[in-house]
Design an enzyme around this catalytic site. Structure first.
Site: not given
Length: 489
Positions: A183, A219, A221, A259, A293, A392
């Site tokens: 996904k 949704g 996920g 992650e 990230c 972040e």
């Protein structure tokens, strides 16, 4: 086969390219704000069908046991994608906004070539290990340890480095013998959909082994994480969403790999070449507009050279090329969307509210009236407890902080909910080693050393995630361990 974006409005379910039950949705070029085309919009029913196909492919075929066949299929996929690399490069610059120079590395060619590493690993890995003979409870017993695929993997991926992250999950998961439902993020659906097209039309990968569902519905996920037919969830994204994924997966106690976010420190010790280190820190934070990230976004410098470091870093940031990612000199392209640009700009306003000074940048670049651009920005004058330092931002924004002595640098670096990456610059090997040992983070580059590689595990401490991706450690995330005991004769 054409890889024109217009051909990318299909899902891959059970070996077939099918339309999304929800129709299609627009794909936008973040550098121009123009609609590039449309992608298939999958629904809960499509996700259900994809999970069912993956479950049947795992339970009803020899895919998980035929190591040589899996290796051949992965090399076949790698070679087919490399045959379309120029088309994929154009698509990646247009859809992702990735600067051209990055497509020769982590934004395209690197991840595609990494499929070969996992193919080799499928063939060379010790799937069975003799544990020898023992006499538990006085019974002579011969034991062996077996490594086996987990089963059905649900992979949920973000938009910032879609090829890297998609293949960092597909490569090891498939090499280990799993089947996968992918996904991808709705911001970059083509990066996954085109791979699905190649799989369906140019490889021998069996139906149901890989299923790709693009969708605007977040949704799906949660549906993937909650479904009992899925054995493992592999998620890359924000820490906040990672918590939700972990909670959803807990309902069926499935394995979870996460992650997540980072706020990594770039530490410049007092014996380092300050100008070189600060210039590299500036370049790093602008790479792909800071949308990574593991990018270092906190620059730690000796207090006695703070003013000099601010000046050098601001000059370096001001000289970095911002603009069209297709141009060869561009380092800092656009942010992925207007929503992300708004988020970054809100943090720039917050920095001033928190008492910080915008040393350079702080807004939209002159002359770029269209596209989701933000100028490379340096923030000074805030402490490590400021929100712009702790949270972040995911943009080309660097915060500079002073420290007094190596231990203080370590303390500041560790004073974060994250622990994903970082950098250390210094000339005294013993001091550098102490700092490296003291910083709690998953990867560290020393004096420009590059840790990114197919064989190097990537992941973080603390709220930066659970588990490792890439390398043997990443491959083993997708395996179960079984011990078998026989009577010793």
């Amino acid at each position: 086969m054409s890889l024109r974006p217009v051909d990318s409005s299909a899902l891959l379910i059970d070996g077939k390219l099918v339309p999304g039950s929800g129709g299609t949705f627009a794909v936008t070029d973040p550098a121009t704000e123009e609609v590039l085309g449309r992608a298939a919009d999958g629904t809960a029913a499509d996700m259900d069908a994809a999970i069912d196909a993956a479950r049947r492919a795992f339970d009803g075929t020899d895919w998980s046991r035929d190591h040589a066949f899996r290796a051949r299929c992965l090399r076949q996929l790698r070679d087919a994608l490399l045959g379309h690399v120029d088309e994929l490069r154009e698509l990646t610059m247009a859809e992702v906004g990735a600067p051209r120079f990055l497509t020769a590395g982590a934004q395209l060619e690197g991840p595609v070539n990494d499929l070969g590493y996992f193919a080799d690993l499928a063939e060379s890995y010790s799937w069975e290990t003799d544990l020898g003979t023992a006499t538990p409870m006085g019974i002579p017993t011969r034991r062996s340890l077996h490594k086996e695929a987990v089963g059905v993997v649900g992979a949920i991926t973000p938009w910032n480095f879609p090829h890297q992250i998609n293949f960092a999950k597909l490569g090891p998961a498939l090499a280990a013998g799993n089947t996968v439902v992918l996904k991808p993020a709705p911001d970059t659906p083509w990066a996954a959909a085109l791979v699905g097209k190649v799989i369906a039309e140019e490889t021998d990968i069996p139906a149901g082994v890989i299923n790709i569902v693009t969708s605007t519905d977040h949704g799906l996920g949660a549906q993937l994480a909650e479904d009992p037919r899925v054995d493992l969830i592999s998620f890359t994204g924000s820490t906040a969403t990672g918590r939700s994924v972990m909670a959803a997966a807990a309902q069926t106690l499935k394995k979870v790999f996460l992650e997540l976010g980072g706020k990594s420190a770039f530490i410049v010790l007092d014996d380092a070449d300050l100008a070189t280190a600060c210039s590299i820190a500036a370049f790093t934070v602008c790479t792909h507009a800071g949308q990574g990230c593991a990018i270092t976004t906190r620059l730690l410098v000796p207090r006695e050279r703070y003013d000099e470091a601010v000046r050098v870093t601001a000059n370096a940031l001001s000289g970095i090329t911002v603009g069209d990612p297709r141009e060869r000199g561009t380092v800092c392209g656009p942010l992925i969307s207007a929503k992300q640009r708004d988020r970054v700009e809100s943090y720039l306003r917050l920095a001033v509210e928190e008492g910080g000074t915008i040393e350079c940048g702080g807004g939209r670049p002159e002359g770029l009236d269209r596209g989701f651009f933000v100028s490379p920005t340096l923030i000074s004058g805030v402490g490590n407890d400021a929100r712009v330092v702790q949270e972040e931002i995911f943009g080309p924004v660097l915060v500079i902080l002073p420290f007094v002595g190596d231990e203080d640098a370590i303390r500041i670096a560790n004073d974060s909910p994250y622990g994903l990456s970082g950098a250390v610059w210094g000339t005294d090997p013993e001091r550098v080693a102490r700092v490296v040992a003291g910083v709690r983070t998953g990867t560290l580059g020393v004096n420009g050393g590059i840790w990114y590689s197919a064989d190097a595990p990537f992941g973080g401490y603390k709220q930066s995630g659970i588990g490792r991706e890439m390398g043997v450690a990443g491959f083993e995330e997708y395996l179960e361990t079984k011990v078998v005991a026989y009577p010793a004769t």
